[in-house]
Design a protein around this motif. Sequence first.
Motif, short mmCIF file in Angstrom:
data_model
loop_
_atom_site.label_atom_id
_atom_site.label_comp_id
_atom_site.label_asym_id
_atom_site.label_seq_id
_atom_site.Cartn_x
_atom_site.Cartn_y
_atom_site.Cartn_z
N SER A 1 3.91 33.13 -37.93
CA SER A 1 4.83 32.55 -39.09
C SER A 1 5.97 32.76 -38.77
CB SER A 1 4.13 32.32 -40.44
OG SER A 1 2.33 31.84 -40.97
N ILE A 2 6.85 32.40 -39.54
CA ILE A 2 8.40 32.38 -39.16
C ILE A 2 9.49 34.02 -38.58
CG2 ILE A 2 8.85 31.02 -41.04
CD1 ILE A 2 10.02 30.16 -37.70
N SER A 3 9.05 34.55 -39.78
CA SER A 3 9.60 35.84 -39.93
C SER A 3 9.69 36.36 -38.24
CB SER A 3 9.30 36.13 -40.85
OG SER A 3 9.90 35.61 -42.23
N CYS A 4 7.81 37.00 -38.59
CA CYS A 4 7.28 37.15 -37.68
C CYS A 4 7.64 35.87 -35.89
CB CYS A 4 5.40 37.33 -37.43
SG CYS A 4 5.44 38.58 -38.89
N PHE A 5 7.92 34.97 -35.74
CA PHE A 5 7.78 34.30 -34.57
C PHE A 5 9.33 34.71 -34.17
CE2 PHE A 5 9.18 30.80 -32.69
CZ PHE A 5 7.83 30.59 -31.12
N LEU A 6 10.11 34.85 -35.12
CA LEU A 6 11.37 35.28 -35.11
C LEU A 6 11.82 37.14 -34.31
CD1 LEU A 6 13.05 33.09 -37.90
CD2 LEU A 6 13.03 32.98 -35.31
N THR A 7 11.52 37.68 -34.67
CA THR A 7 11.08 39.01 -35.09
C THR A 7 9.86 39.41 -33.89
OG1 THR A 7 9.09 39.65 -36.47
CG2 THR A 7 11.88 39.47 -37.18
N GLY A 8 9.63 38.93 -32.84
CA GLY A 8 9.42 39.43 -31.63
C GLY A 8 7.43 39.06 -31.15
N TYR A 9 7.33 37.56 -31.96
CA TYR A 9 5.98 37.49 -31.94
C TYR A 9 5.50 37.26 -30.31
CZ TYR A 9 1.81 33.92 -31.83
OH TYR A 9 0.93 33.12 -31.42
N ASP A 10 5.76 36.57 -29.01
CA ASP A 10 5.64 36.07 -28.58
C ASP A 10 5.18 37.30 -27.34
OD1 ASP A 10 5.27 33.22 -28.48
OD2 ASP A 10 7.68 33.65 -28.07
N GLU A 11 6.04 38.73 -27.55
CA GLU A 11 5.94 39.72 -26.82
C GLU A 11 5.01 40.16 -27.70
OE1 GLU A 11 8.79 38.99 -28.71
OE2 GLU A 11 10.17 38.13 -26.18
N ILE A 12 4.24 40.38 -28.41
CA ILE A 12 3.48 41.16 -28.70
C ILE A 12 2.02 40.18 -28.51
CG2 ILE A 12 1.97 41.77 -30.95
CD1 ILE A 12 5.25 42.94 -30.47
N ARG A 13 1.90 39.55 -28.65
CA ARG A 13 0.84 38.02 -28.31
C ARG A 13 0.70 38.16 -26.48
NH1 ARG A 13 -0.35 31.62 -28.34
NH2 ARG A 13 -2.08 31.75 -26.91
N ALA A 14 1.88 38.07 -25.59
CA ALA A 14 1.75 38.25 -24.34
C ALA A 14 1.09 40.15 -24.06
CB ALA A 14 3.00 38.33 -24.07
N ALA A 15 1.51 41.15 -24.86
CA ALA A 15 1.55 42.42 -24.46
C ALA A 15 -0.38 42.42 -24.81
CB ALA A 15 1.72 43.54 -25.62
N LEU A 16 -0.39 42.22 -26.41
CA LEU A 16 -2.14 41.62 -26.17
C LEU A 16 -2.90 41.10 -25.37
CD1 LEU A 16 -1.53 41.35 -30.21
CD2 LEU A 16 -3.19 43.56 -29.00
N GLU A 17 -2.84 40.09 -24.94
CA GLU A 17 -3.47 39.55 -23.98
C GLU A 17 -3.18 40.24 -23.37
OE1 GLU A 17 -2.97 34.56 -25.83
OE2 GLU A 17 -1.34 35.06 -24.27
N ARG A 18 -2.66 40.54 -22.12
CA ARG A 18 -2.29 41.93 -21.31
C ARG A 18 -3.45 42.40 -21.10
NH1 ARG A 18 2.84 41.27 -20.90
NH2 ARG A 18 3.25 43.11 -21.85
#
Length: 160
Positions: A88-105
């Motif tokens: 959701s929006i707050s997490c999206f703005l605070t680094g969601y993409d990087e966390i998702r990528a780190a987990l997927e990796r």
Amino acid sequence: RVEPPFVLTGEERHAIEHEVAHYPDGRAASIGALKIIQASRGWVPDGAIAPVAEIIGIGAAELEGVATFYSLIFRKPVGRHVIKVCDSISCFLTGYDEIRAALERALGIRYGQTTADGRFTLLPICCLGACDKGPTLMIDDDLHGDVTPDKVATMLEAYK
Ligand code: FES
């Protein structure tokens, strides 16, 4: 492969009846009843729908609709630990993409998948109500806040 027929255990039946008794009508107990199955089996197999619907007194198709709509009811087997990443929006703005990528990796899987060793399933989820701690995620019932990509590996280590 043919799955053996689904049979409710005595405990499951009892717990669902207990849940139903708390509500004026069975429909309101739908999610609670599905969660009982999920708590004992890890997910809700197709075969569970008809017997559970019968106990709560609604049609199987209606219960199937609830089970499909509610994303935290799992309709396929999941890993021993389920990771839910707030998108959701707050997490999206605070680094969601990087966390998702780190987990997927780190896990070698994408959303909706389970690691080959059956240890983790990775899913998105909407706001966890901890927006001041973004980016956030849950692993099983644990909330993790202020997650950074370099913390991901250590965080996962705690879940065997
Ligand atoms: Fe992520 Fe609220 S937006 S916890």
